[in-house]
Write a protein that holds these residues in place. Structure first.
Motif, short mmCIF file in Angstrom:
data_model
loop_
_atom_site.label_atom_id
_atom_site.label_comp_id
_atom_site.label_asym_id
_atom_site.label_seq_id
_atom_site.Cartn_x
_atom_site.Cartn_y
_atom_site.Cartn_z
N THR A 159 -4.93 -0.27 3.13
CA THR A 159 -5.05 -0.99 1.85
C THR A 159 -6.51 -1.15 1.45
N HIS A 162 -8.12 2.21 0.65
CA HIS A 162 -7.41 2.98 -0.39
C HIS A 162 -6.98 4.35 0.16
N LYS A 199 -0.59 -2.25 -4.59
CA LYS A 199 -1.92 -1.79 -4.99
C LYS A 199 -1.97 -0.28 -5.17
N GLY A 201 -0.73 2.14 -3.11
CA GLY A 201 -0.83 2.96 -1.91
C GLY A 201 0.41 3.81 -1.69
#
Length: 294
Positions: A159, A162, A199, A201
């Motif tokens: 996370t 990225h 987010k 991913g």
């Protein structure tokens, strides 16, 4: 991929390749008598060197034998890119369960692992990724506090950096010697996956034989893309338990990877020899799409 023919580029890579050869059973000096390995399905017998050359897929019947965590990582990661994450973490006897500490020590001595999962950063087809591999040799890949913590840390690392995330699952479920602390890892890992996916991913869940119990009921079932090895047993409770509970005979092949593919639970069944190629294609497609989107 023949890990025995790889020349390490650094002390870290050399140590990784030694662990991979140990997992494959090909780390013995050549002057020793060859060790034989027998297929559990068709009983074909050959030296471990021959089995390693087929990635422990039986050339006679195609059965995919479970393999060690470092060995699987050596199959998928680009040479020289392996970096282990949280390798020092190990399980503890959190409930003072009788005899558990001694069993943990025996498992560590037998497998060379601190617990039932190996997590790492590396590149696959040139694409950086975080990869976790559950190892069924250590307490049948059961999930205790150390496994849950390492999986969670790997997800959080992916996370923060990225990076895409790949988890190879192989488990008998929660570890009974750690009781409720083991069951708590289901919520802990699932929450980490949810934060990662929120987010943007990419999470690829790769199900291997067997994937059952609390691991199936948590992070193993949350992939954006779900892959599986041929004939892998995948489910929560075992088929015999289900038959006894419902009082009915289950369909042929129930809970096997191919059955789950037909019913939409798995996106693709991937033979081990195509594992790295498939992951490379998915990761490159994902990263190229992100670049275009940017």
């Amino acid at each position: 991929m023949n890990v025995g023919k790889i020349f390490a580029l650094s002390p870290r890579e050399r140590a990784f390749q030694l662990k991979a050869r140990r997992d494959a059973g090909t780390d013995n000096p050549r002057w020793r008598a060859p060790e034989f390995f027998t297929c559990k399905k068709c009983e074909r017998r050959a030296t471990r060197q021959i089995w390693a050359s087929t990635l422990y897929v039986c050339p006679n019947c195609g059965y995919h034998h479970p393999v060690g965590g470092y060995y699987r990582l050596s199959m998928v990661l680009d040479h020289g890119t392996f970096r282990e994450l949280d390798g020092e973490l190990e399980g503890r006897n959190v409930l003072a369960f009788p005899g558990y500490e001694e069993k943990l020590e025996k498992q560590r001595a037998k497998t060379g692992l601190n617990d039932a999962v190996v997590t790492a950063y590396g590149k696959i087809g040139g694409v950086p990724a975080v990869v976790a591999v559950l190892d069924s040799r250590f307490f049948m890949g059961s999930m205790g506090t150390a496994v849950g913590e390492k999986i969670t840390r790997a997800v959080e690392y992916a996370t923060n950096k990225h990076l895409p995330l790949i988890i190879f699952s192989a488990s008998g479920g929660a570890r009974m010697q750690e009781g409720i602390f083991s069951l708590m890892q289901m919520a802990k890992t699932s929450a980490a996956i949810q934060r990662f996916q929120s987010k943007g991913g990419l999470y690829i869940s790769y199900l291997t034989h067997p994937t059952t119990g609390g691991v199936t009921a948590s992070f193993a079932s949350l992939g954006d893309i779900t892959l599986a090895e041929p004939d892998a047993l995948i489910g929560f409770a075992g088929p015999r338990v289900i038959e006894q509970t419902i009082g009915e005979k289950l369909p042929k092949g129930f809970q096997r990877a191919e059955y789950l593919l037909d019913h939409g639970f798995v996106d693709k069944v991937v033979p081990r020899g195509e594992m790295k190629q498939t992951l490379t294609q998915l990761l490159q497609l994902h990263t190229q799409g992100r670049k275009r989107g940017a």
